[in-house]
Motif scaffolding. Structure first.
Motif, mmCIF file in Angstrom:
data_model
loop_
_atom_site.group_PDB
_atom_site.id
_atom_site.type_symbol
_atom_site.label_atom_id
_atom_site.label_comp_id
_atom_site.label_asym_id
_atom_site.label_seq_id
_atom_site.Cartn_x
_atom_site.Cartn_y
_atom_site.Cartn_z
ATOM 1 N N LEU A 149 3.625 -2.093 -2.858
ATOM 2 C CA LEU A 149 4.730 -2.660 -2.092
ATOM 3 C C LEU A 149 5.959 -1.761 -2.177
ATOM 4 O O LEU A 149 6.241 -1.175 -3.218
ATOM 5 C CB LEU A 149 5.100 -4.055 -2.636
ATOM 6 C CG LEU A 149 4.020 -5.137 -2.525
ATOM 7 C CD1 LEU A 149 4.524 -6.429 -3.161
ATOM 8 C CD2 LEU A 149 3.628 -5.387 -1.088
ATOM 9 N N PRO A 150 6.710 -1.642 -1.079
ATOM 10 C CA PRO A 150 7.932 -0.831 -1.101
ATOM 11 C C PRO A 150 8.990 -1.493 -1.963
ATOM 12 O O PRO A 150 9.173 -2.709 -1.916
ATOM 13 C CB PRO A 150 8.373 -0.789 0.369
ATOM 14 C CG PRO A 150 7.758 -1.999 0.981
ATOM 15 C CD PRO A 150 6.460 -2.218 0.249
ATOM 16 N N THR A 151 9.641 -0.712 -2.796
ATOM 17 C CA THR A 151 10.715 -1.235 -3.638
ATOM 18 C C THR A 151 11.996 -0.481 -3.339
ATOM 19 O O THR A 151 12.018 0.743 -3.345
ATOM 20 C CB THR A 151 10.379 -1.074 -5.137
ATOM 21 O OG1 THR A 151 10.041 0.295 -5.398
ATOM 22 C CG2 THR A 151 9.204 -1.950 -5.532
ATOM 23 N N SER A 152 13.048 -1.233 -3.086
ATOM 24 C CA SER A 152 14.318 -0.602 -2.729
ATOM 25 C C SER A 152 15.203 -0.370 -3.932
ATOM 26 O O SER A 152 16.210 0.298 -3.854
ATOM 27 C CB SER A 152 15.066 -1.489 -1.717
ATOM 28 O OG SER A 152 15.270 -2.779 -2.235
ATOM 29 N N SER A 153 14.816 -0.943 -5.055
ATOM 30 C CA SER A 153 15.647 -0.804 -6.248
ATOM 31 C C SER A 153 15.551 0.593 -6.835
ATOM 32 O O SER A 153 14.483 1.155 -6.971
ATOM 33 C CB SER A 153 15.215 -1.823 -7.310
ATOM 34 O OG SER A 153 15.876 -1.564 -8.523
ATOM 35 N N LYS A 175 9.606 9.951 -8.236
ATOM 36 C CA LYS A 175 9.702 8.574 -7.782
ATOM 37 C C LYS A 175 8.774 7.659 -8.593
ATOM 38 O O LYS A 175 7.596 7.975 -8.778
ATOM 39 C CB LYS A 175 9.355 8.477 -6.296
ATOM 40 C CG LYS A 175 10.391 9.144 -5.386
ATOM 41 C CD LYS A 175 10.049 8.906 -3.913
ATOM 42 C CE LYS A 175 11.104 9.530 -3.010
ATOM 43 N NZ LYS A 175 10.772 9.318 -1.573
ATOM 44 N N VAL A 176 9.321 6.519 -9.034
ATOM 45 C CA VAL A 176 8.548 5.579 -9.843
ATOM 46 C C VAL A 176 7.362 5.036 -9.050
ATOM 47 O O VAL A 176 6.265 4.893 -9.576
ATOM 48 C CB VAL A 176 9.436 4.408 -10.321
ATOM 49 C CG1 VAL A 176 8.616 3.386 -11.086
ATOM 50 C CG2 VAL A 176 10.562 4.930 -11.201
ATOM 51 N N ARG A 177 7.569 4.746 -7.767
ATOM 52 C CA ARG A 177 6.487 4.206 -6.948
ATOM 53 C C ARG A 177 5.340 5.210 -6.838
ATOM 54 O O ARG A 177 4.164 4.838 -6.880
ATOM 55 C CB ARG A 177 7.008 3.847 -5.559
ATOM 56 C CG ARG A 177 5.964 3.080 -4.740
ATOM 57 C CD ARG A 177 6.417 2.855 -3.327
ATOM 58 N NE ARG A 177 5.364 2.156 -2.584
ATOM 59 C CZ ARG A 177 5.281 2.145 -1.271
ATOM 60 N NH1 ARG A 177 6.164 2.813 -0.541
ATOM 61 N NH2 ARG A 177 4.311 1.489 -0.661
ATOM 62 N N ASP A 178 5.665 6.480 -6.716
ATOM 63 C CA ASP A 178 4.615 7.509 -6.641
ATOM 64 C C ASP A 178 3.864 7.612 -7.969
ATOM 65 O O ASP A 178 2.654 7.841 -7.996
ATOM 66 C CB ASP A 178 5.221 8.862 -6.262
ATOM 67 C CG ASP A 178 5.726 8.889 -4.818
ATOM 68 O OD1 ASP A 178 5.260 8.044 -4.024
ATOM 69 O OD2 ASP A 178 6.575 9.737 -4.499
ATOM 70 N N THR A 179 4.589 7.462 -9.072
ATOM 71 C CA THR A 179 3.947 7.456 -10.390
ATOM 72 C C THR A 179 2.961 6.299 -10.492
ATOM 73 O O THR A 179 1.828 6.465 -10.965
ATOM 74 C CB THR A 179 5.003 7.318 -11.507
ATOM 75 O OG1 THR A 179 5.850 8.478 -11.502
ATOM 76 C CG2 THR A 179 4.345 7.202 -12.878
ATOM 77 N N ALA A 180 3.379 5.115 -10.030
ATOM 78 C CA ALA A 180 2.501 3.939 -10.050
ATOM 79 C C ALA A 180 1.260 4.169 -9.195
ATOM 80 O O ALA A 180 0.147 3.788 -9.575
ATOM 81 C CB ALA A 180 3.264 2.713 -9.561
#
Length: 484
Positions: A149-153, A175-180
């Motif tokens: 899911l996209p996170t804006s935080s 980016k944290v999302r890319d790490t996840a």
């Protein structure tokens, strides 16, 4: 605290859990079991409640502070367990909700402790959901949310630090999302490879999937009375290897993708982890050789049980309760250490144990040579004082919580004895699964009272979340004080 953000994320988690029940529902339909309707009822209710929570709590401020991250993670795991227990309970396959809650917490926290005395009495759909909770909990539900899911935080690293186990958590990429995403791609990839290997043995696709879920999450729920011992030597060796692989820091697998092989061989935690495994297998193998007689069988059982305990998976190929005292002592010590930081394993973690030993060594040096300038180093890098204090504080809390929970469940009457209760607490808190004596691999936790099961469920959650997220969430001051 950003209360609206916390409630909103809880709604997201409930909706996601509803979606994650779809595979179990499909399995129930494939095997023509009536349990599919109980999954459907739970899914509809969870999705509706989650959607309502998200709609009524749309946050104007989407920033996530450190305190918010801890609370979101703690609530996520509590809500997951409360909702995940519903299909077991309303279907009547686990008649007591407390028992269903214990089993579900054990699944999501990848513990593997069970209240079931006859696991084959459950339908295949329920057994699939039971094992799938291991896989969901292995990498973490919040990490999954960030991956899909996209996170804006801009502060989503706070919730990742609160959920990913280990003393030091960093990003693989900026980016944290890319790490996840990278972590989950590696997780899915390794799980798929194990499924393929097991299908080539004596398991069908269903059996390969549920055992791979347990291995990947280092959980250990079996689907037969003899656990993995009911399968052949090939399957046991495959699971042994993959248990050890899932006990390794996932960052190292990313380095393999980047072809940074030298970085892996230089990793001090990995070398220590493999050395401990090798020494433990050798000691136990020497000690139990007379029981099995053949070298191949001795090595297989020794390697499997060491891998299962050190990675806190909890599968079994034999009843190690019957092993000599020396072998049981080695396994008991391994229960505390656990796997590597950044893996799906529980326990203290190898890196944290290494730091504790190095800190003690450094303090001894200072006592002998007060004027000398020394530093604690890990992976060739100096460890700052803040990290050292954090590790010391965590270890103190770790011992204190084990002592408190052990004292609480010691009110259980006979036949629960010292060995049973202590190993039960350590097995639950370190997310291992089986303990010794009455909670050994051939037994269950069914005989404990409802109160003790709730206490042990809390122990599992504390262990999986490494204490602080759940403690902070249960502290009233956390909810009243404003974040900054």
């Amino acid at each position: 605290m950003n209360h609206r953000m916390v409630i909103n994320m809880t709604g997201v988690i409930m909706r996601l859990e509803a979606v994650l029940m779809i595979p179990a529902l499909i399995v129930s339909l494939i095997y023509k079991e009536g349990t599919w309707q109980y999954f459907l009822i739970t899914m509809v209710c969870a999705f509706a409640i989650g959607q309502t929570l998200s709609l009524v709590s749309r946050p104007k401020d989407q920033r996530i502070y450190a305190r918010d991250g801890f609370v979101i993670v703690a609530l996520a795991w509590l809500v997951l367990s409360l909702v995940g227990a519903v299909p077991f309970f309303i279907s009547g396959e686990i008649p007591s909700y407390v028992d269903a809650f214990f089993e579900t917490v054990s699944g999501f926290t990848t513990t593997g402790s069970s209240i079931l005395t006859n696991v084959t009495a459950l339908t295949k759909g329920m057994l699939f959901w039971r094992s799938f909770t291991h896989w969901i909990g292995g990498m973490g539900i919040i990490v999954l949310i960030m991956a899909i899911l996209p996170t804006s935080s801009g502060r989503s690293m706070h919730i990742m630090r609160a959920e990913v186990p280990g003393p030091i958590v960093g990003k693989l990429v900026p980016k944290v999302r890319d790490t996840a995403k990278i972590l989950y791609l590696l997780y899915v990839g390794l799980t798929a490879v194990e499924v393929v290997f097991l299908v080539f043995g004596d398991m069908d696709l269903y059996e390969a999937l549920v055992h791979s879920f347990g291995t990947a999450g280092t959980g250990g729920f079996g689907i037969t009375p003899g656990s993995v011992g009911d399968y052949g030597a090939y399957s046991q060796w495959v699971i042994t290897v993959f248990m050890l692989m899932f006990g390794v820091n996932f960052n190292l697998y990313y380095f393999i993708v980047l072809r940074r092989i030298r970085t892996i061989f230089k990793n001090e935690e990995l070398r220590t982890y493999l050395a401990v495994v090798g020494i433990s297998v050798s000691v136990i193998g020497f000690n139990v050789y007379k029981i099995y007689g053949a070298f191949s069988e001795t090595l297989r059982h020794s390697a499997f049980q060491v891998a299962s305990i050190v990675t806190t998976t909890g599968y079994a190929t034999t009843d190690f309760n019957l092993w000599p005292q020396l072998s049981k002592t080695v396994l008991f010590i391994l229960m505390f250490m656990g796997g590597c930081a950044g893996s799906t394993a529980g326990g203290l973690k190898v890196s944290r144990v290494m730091l504790l030993f190095k800190m003690v060594k450094n303090n001894v040096k200072k006592m002998l040579h007060p004027r000398s300038v020394t530093s604690v180093r890990l992976e060739g890098k100096p460890i700052d004082e803040a990290t050292q204090r954090e590790v010391s504080s965590y270890f103190a809390m770790y011992i204190l919580i084990i002592a408190v929970i052990f004292a609480v469940i010691s009110f259980e009457p006979a036949p629960f004895n010292f060995e049973t209760n202590l190993s039960a607490v350590i097995a639950c808190f370190n997310n291992i699964g089986p303990g010794f004596d009455l909670v050994g691999p051939a037994s269950s936790f069914a005989a404990y009272s409802g109160f003790s099961k709730i206490v042990l469920s809390i122990a599992m959650l504390l262990g999986r979340l490494e204490i602080y997220p759940l403690l902070l969430a249960l502290t009233p001051r956390t909810w009243m004080k404003k974040s900054s």
